[in-house]
Motif scaffolding. Structure first.
Motif, PDB file in Angstrom:
ATOM      1  N   SER A   1       0.843  -1.194   0.000  1.00 42.66           N
ATOM      2  CA  SER A   1       0.000   0.000   0.000  1.00 42.66           C
ATOM      3  C   SER A   1       0.880   1.247   0.000  1.00 42.66           C
ATOM      4  O   SER A   1       2.027   1.208   0.449  1.00 42.66           O
ATOM      5  CB  SER A   1      -0.891   0.006   1.238  1.00 42.66           C
ATOM      6  N   PRO A   2       0.350   2.369  -0.492  1.00 42.54           N
ATOM      7  CA  PRO A   2       1.117   3.619  -0.409  1.00 42.54           C
ATOM      8  C   PRO A   2       1.511   3.952   1.027  1.00 42.54           C
ATOM      9  O   PRO A   2       2.595   4.483   1.274  1.00 42.54           O
ATOM     10  CB  PRO A   2       0.157   4.658  -0.988  1.00 42.54           C
ATOM     11  N   GLY A   3       0.647   3.622   1.980  1.00 39.37           N
ATOM     12  CA  GLY A   3       0.969   3.876   3.379  1.00 39.37           C
ATOM     13  C   GLY A   3       2.199   3.118   3.829  1.00 39.37           C
ATOM     14  O   GLY A   3       3.030   3.651   4.590  1.00 39.37           O
ATOM     15  N   THR A   4       2.334   1.874   3.360  1.00 40.67           N
ATOM     16  CA  THR A   4       3.524   1.096   3.700  1.00 40.67           C
ATOM     17  C   THR A   4       4.764   1.745   3.110  1.00 40.67           C
ATOM     18  O   THR A   4       5.811   1.828   3.766  1.00 40.67           O
ATOM     19  CB  THR A   4       3.391  -0.341   3.177  1.00 40.67           C
ATOM     20  N   LEU A   5       4.667   2.198   1.866  1.00 40.43           N
ATOM     21  CA  LEU A   5       5.811   2.862   1.241  1.00 40.43           C
ATOM     22  C   LEU A   5       6.235   4.084   2.048  1.00 40.43           C
ATOM     23  O   LEU A   5       7.437   4.304   2.287  1.00 40.43           O
ATOM     24  CB  LEU A   5       5.444   3.263  -0.186  1.00 40.43           C
ATOM     25  N   TYR A   6       5.251   4.872   2.511  1.00 42.55           N
ATOM     26  CA  TYR A   6       5.583   6.109   3.223  1.00 42.55           C
ATOM     27  C   TYR A   6       6.171   5.845   4.606  1.00 42.55           C
ATOM     28  O   TYR A   6       6.719   6.772   5.219  1.00 42.55           O
ATOM     29  CB  TYR A   6       4.351   7.002   3.319  1.00 42.55           C
ATOM     30  N   GLN A   7       6.082   4.630   5.085  1.00 46.89           N
ATOM     31  CA  GLN A   7       6.761   4.297   6.332  1.00 46.89           C
ATOM     32  C   GLN A   7       8.278   4.318   6.161  1.00 46.89           C
ATOM     33  O   GLN A   7       9.011   4.496   7.137  1.00 46.89           O
ATOM     34  CB  GLN A   7       6.325   2.911   6.818  1.00 46.89           C
ATOM     35  N   TYR A   8       8.724   4.132   4.929  1.00 47.16           N
ATOM     36  CA  TYR A   8      10.159   4.024   4.665  1.00 47.16           C
ATOM     37  C   TYR A   8      10.711   5.211   3.876  1.00 47.16           C
ATOM     38  O   TYR A   8      11.886   5.557   4.030  1.00 47.16           O
ATOM     39  CB  TYR A   8      10.449   2.726   3.906  1.00 47.16           C
ATOM     40  N   PHE A   9       9.893   5.791   3.006  1.00 43.12           N
ATOM     41  CA  PHE A   9      10.349   6.904   2.172  1.00 43.12           C
ATOM     42  C   PHE A   9       9.282   7.988   2.155  1.00 43.12           C
ATOM     43  O   PHE A   9       8.108   7.698   1.896  1.00 43.12           O
ATOM     44  CB  PHE A   9      10.622   6.431   0.740  1.00 43.12           C
ATOM     45  N   PRO A  10       9.682   9.245   2.377  1.00 48.11           N
ATOM     46  CA  PRO A  10       8.678  10.318   2.416  1.00 48.11           C
ATOM     47  C   PRO A  10       8.157  10.722   1.038  1.00 48.11           C
ATOM     48  O   PRO A  10       7.058  11.268   0.933  1.00 48.11           O
ATOM     49  CB  PRO A  10       9.434  11.479   3.077  1.00 48.11           C
ATOM     50  N   ASN A  11       8.953  10.457  -0.011  1.00 50.21           N
ATOM     51  CA  ASN A  11       8.535  10.887  -1.343  1.00 50.21           C
ATOM     52  C   ASN A  11       9.363  10.155  -2.407  1.00 50.21           C
ATOM     53  O   ASN A  11      10.271   9.383  -2.087  1.00 50.21           O
ATOM     54  CB  ASN A  11       8.686  12.402  -1.512  1.00 50.21           C
ATOM     55  N   LYS A  12       9.047  10.441  -3.662  1.00 47.79           N
ATOM     56  CA  LYS A  12       9.735   9.798  -4.787  1.00 47.79           C
ATOM     57  C   LYS A  12      11.209  10.172  -4.823  1.00 47.79           C
ATOM     58  O   LYS A  12      12.066   9.340  -5.148  1.00 47.79           O
ATOM     59  CB  LYS A  12       9.043  10.206  -6.090  1.00 47.79           C
ATOM     60  N   GLU A  13      11.523  11.409  -4.503  1.00 46.40           N
ATOM     61  CA  GLU A  13      12.914  11.854  -4.547  1.00 46.40           C
ATOM     62  C   GLU A  13      13.775  11.058  -3.567  1.00 46.40           C
ATOM     63  O   GLU A  13      14.902  10.669  -3.895  1.00 46.40           O
ATOM     64  CB  GLU A  13      13.012  13.339  -4.231  1.00 46.40           C
ATOM     65  N   ALA A  14      13.252  10.808  -2.369  1.00 50.14           N
ATOM     66  CA  ALA A  14      14.015  10.045  -1.382  1.00 50.14           C
ATOM     67  C   ALA A  14      14.289   8.631  -1.883  1.00 50.14           C
ATOM     68  O   ALA A  14      15.366   8.074  -1.644  1.00 50.14           O
ATOM     69  CB  ALA A  14      13.257   9.999  -0.053  1.00 50.14           C
ATOM     70  N   ILE A  15      13.323   8.043  -2.573  1.00 50.92           N
ATOM     71  CA  ILE A  15      13.519   6.705  -3.144  1.00 50.92           C
ATOM     72  C   ILE A  15      14.612   6.758  -4.204  1.00 50.92           C
ATOM     73  O   ILE A  15      15.507   5.903  -4.234  1.00 50.92           O
ATOM     74  CB  ILE A  15      12.203   6.182  -3.756  1.00 50.92           C
ATOM     75  N   ALA A  16      14.538   7.752  -5.070  1.00 53.77           N
ATOM     76  CA  ALA A  16      15.525   7.876  -6.145  1.00 53.77           C
ATOM     77  C   ALA A  16      16.924   8.094  -5.587  1.00 53.77           C
ATOM     78  O   ALA A  16      17.899   7.533  -6.099  1.00 53.77           O
ATOM     79  CB  ALA A  16      15.140   9.014  -7.079  1.00 53.77           C
ATOM     80  N   VAL A  17      17.036   8.910  -4.547  1.00 49.92           N
ATOM     81  CA  VAL A  17      18.351   9.176  -3.952  1.00 49.92           C
ATOM     82  C   VAL A  17      18.935   7.900  -3.365  1.00 49.92           C
ATOM     83  O   VAL A  17      20.116   7.590  -3.569  1.00 49.92           O
ATOM     84  CB  VAL A  17      18.239  10.276  -2.877  1.00 49.92           C
ATOM     85  N   GLU A  18      18.120   7.139  -2.627  1.00 48.24           N
ATOM     86  CA  GLU A  18      18.617   5.892  -2.038  1.00 48.24           C
ATOM     87  C   GLU A  18      19.007   4.897  -3.127  1.00 48.24           C
ATOM     88  O   GLU A  18      20.077   4.271  -3.057  1.00 48.24           O
ATOM     89  CB  GLU A  18      17.543   5.276  -1.138  1.00 48.24           C
ATOM     90  N   LEU A  19      18.173   4.755  -4.139  1.00 47.63           N
ATOM     91  CA  LEU A  19      18.484   3.838  -5.233  1.00 47.63           C
ATOM     92  C   LEU A  19      19.730   4.308  -5.978  1.00 47.63           C
ATOM     93  O   LEU A  19      20.622   3.500  -6.294  1.00 47.63           O
ATOM     94  CB  LEU A  19      17.298   3.757  -6.191  1.00 47.63           C
ATOM     95  N   GLY A  20      19.812   5.604  -6.247  1.00 44.49           N
ATOM     96  CA  GLY A  20      20.963   6.138  -6.963  1.00 44.49           C
ATOM     97  C   GLY A  20      22.265   5.933  -6.212  1.00 44.49           C
ATOM     98  O   GLY A  20      23.281   5.565  -6.806  1.00 44.49           O
ATOM     99  N   GLU A  21      22.241   6.132  -4.908  1.00 45.77           N
ATOM    100  CA  GLU A  21      23.460   5.956  -4.117  1.00 45.77           C
ATOM    101  C   GLU A  21      23.918   4.497  -4.135  1.00 45.77           C
ATOM    102  O   GLU A  21      25.114   4.218  -4.206  1.00 45.77           O
ATOM    103  CB  GLU A  21      23.232   6.435  -2.687  1.00 45.77           C
TER     104      GLU A  21
END
Length: 230
Positions: A51-71
């Motif tokens: 669920s989107p709620g589960t995702l937001y438990q770990y990442f606040p937004n799309k940019e944070a996901i991209a930064v973690e993946l990019g690193e």
């Protein structure tokens, strides 16, 4: 069965790491297929089957996901660089050196096709762009060092120009390699190595590395896998 309290945080941490990995894998798929700009957290959540709620438990937004993946991707690419640009590889004949240097780079990009999609996106987060630019600069420096290893008297401007052209040729060929699969991909890998060989052979193909002397050696019989050089 009673579970000691000190074990519970470790289990929760392990579950959290697995969930983060799941979300990053999903994000890689979404970024690769739609691009970073068009991607959404809802699409990533759907791809991860959460669920989107589960995702937001770990990442606040799309940019944070991209930064973690990019690193994480940049870390893996630095490891690929470390395997490729070694002193031992610099001492190989040109054809063998191309195998040793290009294979880890090609393997990384084929295993992580999202890398180019994410790093070359028009709206990629600035932090990732900066780290990618730094990595790009370090790669060019390594190629220049390689040229200097063979040709210490080569003018710096010529070395930079040759390194930049070689890198541009590699990136152009890499797009074709990634765009194909199986035997066709292998054929494009051979073509890419042949292009690199033909470009670099007149420059360094007949010269031994500088620290092993300056006596020219004949290298025209060197061959790439599946490629015959005259």
């Amino acid at each position: 069965m009673h579970v000691p309290d000190e074990v519970k945080p470790r289990r929760r941490q392990a579950r959290g790491e697995r969930r983060i990995a799941q979300l990053l894998d999903a994000a890689a798929t979404v970024f690769r297929t739609t691009g970073y700009t068009a991607a959404s957290t809802n699409a990533i959540a759907r791809e991860a089957h959460v669920s989107p709620g589960t995702l937001y438990q770990y990442f606040p937004n799309k940019e944070a996901i991209a930064v973690e993946l990019g690193e994480r991707l940049l870390h893996r690419m630095r490891e690929a660089h470390g395997q490729a640009f070694t002193p031992a590889n610099f001492d190989l004949p040109l054809a063998e050196m191309l195998d040793a240097i290009l294979d880890p780079m090609i393997e990384f990009n084929c295993a992580n096709p999202v890398f180019l999609a994410l790093m070359h996106g028009s709206d990629v987060p600035g932090r990732i762009a900066e780290e990618h630019d730094a990595l790009h600069a370090s790669l060019l420096t390594r190629v220049e060092e390689l040229l200097g290893h063979y040709l210490p008297d080569m003018p710096a401007a010529d070395r930079t120009r040759t390194a930049s052209m070689a890198f541009a040729l590699f990136k152009a060929g890499l797009d074709l390699v990634i765009g194909h699969e199986d035997e066709e991909r292998e054929a494009y890998v051979r073509e890419l190595k042949l292009v690199m060989f033909r470009y670099l052979e007149p420059v360094i193909g007949h010269v031994v590395p500088a620290d092993r002397g300056t006596t020219p050696r004949h290298d025209a019989t060197a061959s790439l896998p599946g490629i015959h050089t005259p």
